[in-house]
Structure formats: C-alpha cells, structure tokens
Design an enzyme around this catalytic site. Sequence first.
Site, PDB file in Angstrom:
ATOM      1  N   GLU A   1       0.890  -1.180   0.000  1.00 30.32           N
ATOM      2  CA  GLU A   1       0.000   0.000   0.000  1.00 30.32           C
ATOM      3  C   GLU A   1       0.916   1.216   0.000  1.00 30.32           C
ATOM      4  OE1 GLU A   1      -3.112  -0.130  -0.381  1.00 30.32           O
ATOM      5  OE2 GLU A   1      -3.538  -2.221   0.072  1.00 30.32           O
TER       6      GLU A   1
ATOM      7  N   CYS B   1      -2.491   9.256   3.175  1.00 23.98           N
ATOM      8  CA  CYS B   1      -2.169   8.823   1.802  1.00 23.98           C
ATOM      9  C   CYS B   1      -3.309   9.122   0.850  1.00 23.98           C
ATOM     10  CB  CYS B   1      -1.848   7.334   1.790  1.00 23.98           C
ATOM     11  SG  CYS B   1      -3.166   6.344   2.515  1.00 23.98           S
TER      12      CYS B   1
ATOM     13  N   GLU C   1       4.419  13.117  -4.834  1.00 26.38           N
ATOM     14  CA  GLU C   1       3.727  13.147  -3.539  1.00 26.38           C
ATOM     15  C   GLU C   1       4.468  14.080  -2.581  1.00 26.38           C
ATOM     16  OE1 GLU C   1       3.919   9.721  -0.848  1.00 26.38           O
ATOM     17  OE2 GLU C   1       1.734   9.813  -0.695  1.00 26.38           O
TER      18      GLU C   1
HETATM   19  P1  NAD Z   1       8.382   4.926   4.432  1.00 26.70           P
HETATM   20  O1  NAD Z   1       8.299   4.151   3.170  1.00 26.70           O
HETATM   21  O2  NAD Z   1       9.518   5.811   4.660  1.00 26.70           O
HETATM   22  O3  NAD Z   1       8.335   3.947   5.697  1.00 26.70           O
HETATM   23  C1  NAD Z   1       7.302   3.001   5.880  1.00 26.70           C
HETATM   24  C2  NAD Z   1       7.820   1.899   6.773  1.00 26.70           C
HETATM   25  O4  NAD Z   1       8.826   1.184   6.067  1.00 26.70           O
HETATM   26  C3  NAD Z   1       8.473   2.399   8.062  1.00 26.70           C
HETATM   27  O5  NAD Z   1       8.165   1.521   9.107  1.00 26.70           O
HETATM   28  C4  NAD Z   1       9.954   2.342   7.711  1.00 26.70           C
HETATM   29  O6  NAD Z   1      10.792   2.221   8.830  1.00 26.70           O
HETATM   30  C5  NAD Z   1       9.994   1.094   6.852  1.00 26.70           C
HETATM   31  N1  NAD Z   1      11.154   0.992   5.961  1.00 26.70           N
HETATM   32  C6  NAD Z   1      11.990   1.966   5.526  1.00 26.70           C
HETATM   33  N2  NAD Z   1      12.959   1.450   4.736  1.00 26.70           N
HETATM   34  C7  NAD Z   1      12.716   0.127   4.648  1.00 26.70           C
HETATM   35  C8  NAD Z   1      13.345  -0.952   3.965  1.00 26.70           C
HETATM   36  N3  NAD Z   1      14.439  -0.775   3.230  1.00 26.70           N
HETATM   37  N4  NAD Z   1      12.803  -2.180   4.074  1.00 26.70           N
HETATM   38  C9  NAD Z   1      11.689  -2.392   4.807  1.00 26.70           C
HETATM   39  N5  NAD Z   1      11.054  -1.414   5.499  1.00 26.70           N
HETATM   40  C10 NAD Z   1      11.559  -0.170   5.418  1.00 26.70           C
HETATM   41  O7  NAD Z   1       7.002   5.699   4.532  1.00 26.70           O
HETATM   42  P2  NAD Z   1       6.580   6.771   5.619  1.00 26.70           P
HETATM   43  O8  NAD Z   1       7.314   8.032   5.343  1.00 26.70           O
HETATM   44  O9  NAD Z   1       6.647   6.147   6.970  1.00 26.70           O
HETATM   45  O10 NAD Z   1       5.038   6.958   5.291  1.00 26.70           O
HETATM   46  C11 NAD Z   1       4.552   7.845   4.353  1.00 26.70           C
HETATM   47  C12 NAD Z   1       4.240   7.119   3.060  1.00 26.70           C
HETATM   48  O11 NAD Z   1       3.308   6.067   3.301  1.00 26.70           O
HETATM   49  C13 NAD Z   1       3.575   8.030   2.044  1.00 26.70           C
HETATM   50  O12 NAD Z   1       4.133   7.775   0.781  1.00 26.70           O
HETATM   51  C14 NAD Z   1       2.117   7.599   2.085  1.00 26.70           C
HETATM   52  O13 NAD Z   1       1.403   7.849   0.905  1.00 26.70           O
HETATM   53  C15 NAD Z   1       2.261   6.140   2.334  1.00 26.70           C
HETATM   54  N6  NAD Z   1       1.028   5.587   2.882  1.00 26.70           N
HETATM   55  C16 NAD Z   1       0.271   4.778   2.088  1.00 26.70           C
HETATM   56  C17 NAD Z   1      -0.925   4.282   2.570  1.00 26.70           C
HETATM   57  C18 NAD Z   1      -1.802   3.388   1.721  1.00 26.70           C
HETATM   58  O14 NAD Z   1      -2.717   2.792   2.258  1.00 26.70           O
HETATM   59  N7  NAD Z   1      -1.555   3.282   0.424  1.00 26.70           N
HETATM   60  C19 NAD Z   1      -1.351   4.592   3.860  1.00 26.70           C
HETATM   61  C20 NAD Z   1      -0.545   5.433   4.640  1.00 26.70           C
HETATM   62  C21 NAD Z   1       0.651   5.918   4.144  1.00 26.70           C
END
Ligand code: NAD
Length: 483
Positions: A250, A284, A387
């Site tokens: 997601e 999001c 975004e």
């Molecule tokens: P992010 O991708 O930076 O982090 C998400 C999670 O992934 C965190 O727990 C982070 O520690 C982890 N992570 C980071 N690097 C990783 C790796 N190499 N391997 C595995 N895990 C890793 O996202 P964010 O900044 O925490 O959240 C914002 C983003 O999330 C925005 O792009 C938003 O649109 C998206 N989002 C999507 C939805 C949806 O339902 N589509 C819902 C909420 C947020």
Amino acid sequence: MTEIRIRNFINGQFVEPLSAQYLDNIEPATGEPYSQVADSDEHDVDAAVAAAEEAFGEWSRVAANERAKLLLRIADLIDRDLEKLARAESIDTGKPITLSRTLDIPRAAANFRFFATAILHVQNEAHVTDNLALNYTLRQPRGIAGLISPWNLPLYLLSWKIAPALACANTIVAKPSELTPMTAFMLCELAHEAGLPPGVLNVVQGTGPRVGAAITAHPKINTISFTGGTVTGRKVAEAGAALFKKISLELGGKNPTIVFADADLNAALSGSVRASFANQGQVCLCGSRLYVERAIYDEFVHGFIDKASKLKQGDPLDESTEQGAIVSKTQLEKIRFYVDLAQREGGNIALGGAAPEPPNARCRDGFFFQPTVITGLPPSCRTNSEEIFGPVVSIMPFESEEEVVSYANDCEYGLSSSIWTQNLNRAHRIAEQIHAGTVWINCWLLRDLRVPFGGMKQSGVGREGGEEALRFFTEAKNVCIAK
Ligand code: NAD
C-alpha cells in the site's frame, strides 16, 4: 520524559534490543525528544521470528471462535484506554488529539472487531467435477507474517494488518515506523492483558534499513504486508520477490479531487478542504490536486481559501486545534522544498506557504506549516505529479469531462480520488474512467471495512480490507477426492 524506553515485544515480554542501542523519539510539536525507541537490528528480528515460529504450531490450531474472543478483548481494551492512546498518539505524531480520539484510535478498535467477527463467517468453496470428483478449498494460515507500517496513522494502519493476520491464525513480526513507535508499544501491553499467547504477536522497533529490511529478507517470513512510500515499497518488493514471498504493498498517492459546476458547493468546499488538510495533509488518501470546472473556479477558489484560512493551527494537545504539527523535521523540509519548487514552476501561493507563529511557548521549536494553496500551475509539473505529503494543495481549472479525466489520470499514482457533482450519470461515467483504487463521489474518506482497498499503478499491489485481507493472510489448498 526521555527515560521512557520503547522496547521490543518478543515472546510475550518487553525486552531490550540486543545491541542495547536506542534512538531519540522526537515529539513533533516541540521538536524535542520525549522518549527513546529501541534501535533494533536483524538479531532482534531473528529472536522475534524464533518466537513466532514456536508459537505458530499451537496458535494455528486455536479455534476461530477463541481467536475471535481474543481479538474482541483487545478491541475492548483499546476502547477502555481510548483517552490514553489518543494522547500518546497525538504526542507521537503531532496530529490534533481530537483526530486521534475520534478517528485513529476508534478505528483501531473497529479493525480488531471487524476481523474478529469476519473470521466467524468465512465460507469454504466446493466444486463438483462432473461425476469424477469433489474438490474443496481449505484456507490455511500462511505462517509468520511480516507487517511494516508508516507514521501517519500508526495504530490505525498497523491494526489493519495485525487484526486480519491474527484472525487467520498467523503469527506476526511487526515493525511500526521509528518516527511513531508509541501506540504499537502500548498495543502490545493490551494484547498481553487480553491473553494473547506469547510469540503470537511480536513487535520489533527500529529503523527501516535495519529492522524493516531484515523482516523483508527473512527466509522464514513468507508473507509481507507493507504500507509506506513508493520508493521503499520498491525495495520491499525486490527483496521479497527474490524469496517468492506473498506481498501486499500500500504505497503513495497524488490524489485528484474533481469539482463540477453542478456540485453542491458547500459540501464540495467542506469536503475538499478536509480532503486537502486532514492530519496536515499527511493521509495517503488526501486530495492534493484539485480540479475545478471553469464556470465556478473563481468563486470556488475564494470559498476554499476562506475556509482553509480558518482552520485552527495549534498545539496538537489543545482540544480546539484542527491543524497540528508535521511529523518530522525531514518531512517539514520536504514540504518547504515543494512549496519553493511550485513557485519556480510558475505557481502562485494563494494561501500559506510558510511556518506559522508558534502557537505557544511549548511548541516554539515544533514542526509546523500553514495550510497552503497554490494556483496557476500547469497540470503536469512536478508539484502536481510528486507526492508532497503535507498541507499543500494545487488548484486548477478545467473545461470538460474529457479534459479533467486526462489530467486526473496523467500521474504515476492511482490510490484514490473524489468527485463532486449532482449529476449521477456523470459521476458513474467518471468513476469508471479514473485510474484509482477508490473513487469517492460527493464524499471523502468514507470507509466501509468490507470493501477492497488499495492502489493502482505506483500506489500499490494487492488489496486489503474484508474478504481480500482474509484471502491474503491464508493459503488456499485444493483437496480433490475422486468419486
Ligand atoms: P516509508 O516508506 O519511509 O516507511 C514506511 C515503513 O517502512 C516504516 O516503518 C519504515 O521504517 C519502513 N522501511 C523503511 N525502509 C525500509 C526498507 N528498506 N525495508 C523495509 N522497510 C523499510 O514511509 P513513511 O514516510 O513512513 O510513510 C509515508 C508514506 O506512506 C507516504 O508515501 C504515504 O502515501 C504512504 N502511505 C500509504 C498508505 C496506503 O494505504 N496506500 C497509507 C498510509 C501511508
């Protein structure tokens, strides 16, 4: 306050990270550390996987009815601790406490209730193959699920994964965002109090590159449900694909809001202001590209700016605050970057565009940004394609249905959209043409937990919600009995 240590939850116990290292956990409203979070690594993930593996045998044989009772108990405990959780989440994320209290935390309880009861109504299919055989489908738990979630709706999104994974009798290794670890930590206490057996739910705190990557790459975790940014999602997909994992992603969005001249103007104004600025634009599903039919463009922009300018910015813990803090300094800098870029791309800052005066002394170093409205940008510039994930919306006029559909679809993301019109035929026509996983008509963020949820294009792969989640967290096995 920094003596609060957010530890890992492994095998039913709170434990220190094996490295004994911690990171500062910053309160966005003050810019100051208010607790410490475990800076775990792959060794902690190994310990969590060992606990989850050990627990799986018994947990996977617990009757659905008993699993349901446990999940319902967790939901009741979340309700009981609503106020405590809402306050903790508001401090952790910078979002207004009223939003945590009315949306995020109640929704976390609803997630547990929904899947607790859904699992009691699952039907198995049977197929009769002429007079040769009878086939039936067994849906079995997959084993250990790795659940990785972002910071914007920390408990809401993590529980949206934990509840179906547990309902389907999997065990879990979960990782909340290192920016917002507190409510997952508190949830572990509640799961323990509810009587969830040790090892069934394990939470490893820490950064993405250390803990998230170790979860994604772990050979014993065969199911990954990830919510986060598209760039991270790609890494998760690549690592998981090499091990043939079942993966749900997601990801990000750049969602269009479309307002036709025949819309109920007041409803469209309130709905689109909410869609643009809820949680400081850090949802999001927020609408960050707003297309308004030319005939009402001037009137609409005027009304929109008027409403947005009245949103009350303040200390997230203040009951009257409608706009709280941005989650981190990095996120604030990203927002600033895009507001500068918008101006370089020819945009006009019609509202906001800067940090406000600090709401009080406590928040003088907090990460705040004003609700910001940009006009005059061409539809396909970077500001309208990438975004931003902050309180920034770009408003543009359009002339025809065909034109606005092409603008809406001219984007690599396809998460959601909302359309405002009183013309039912048009609403259906446009909904069919928009490339997005969710199309709201005359509403925004109205969620029914039974519907498939997810994105198209770079907004994700797979669907969560209701039946889709139950399918995701189970393995279908066909049993064929010859007659
Ligand atoms: P992010 O991708 O930076 O982090 C998400 C999670 O992934 C965190 O727990 C982070 O520690 C982890 N992570 C980071 N690097 C990783 C790796 N190499 N391997 C595995 N895990 C890793 O996202 P964010 O900044 O925490 O959240 C914002 C983003 O999330 C925005 O792009 C938003 O649109 C998206 N989002 C999507 C939805 C949806 O339902 N589509 C819902 C909420 C947020």
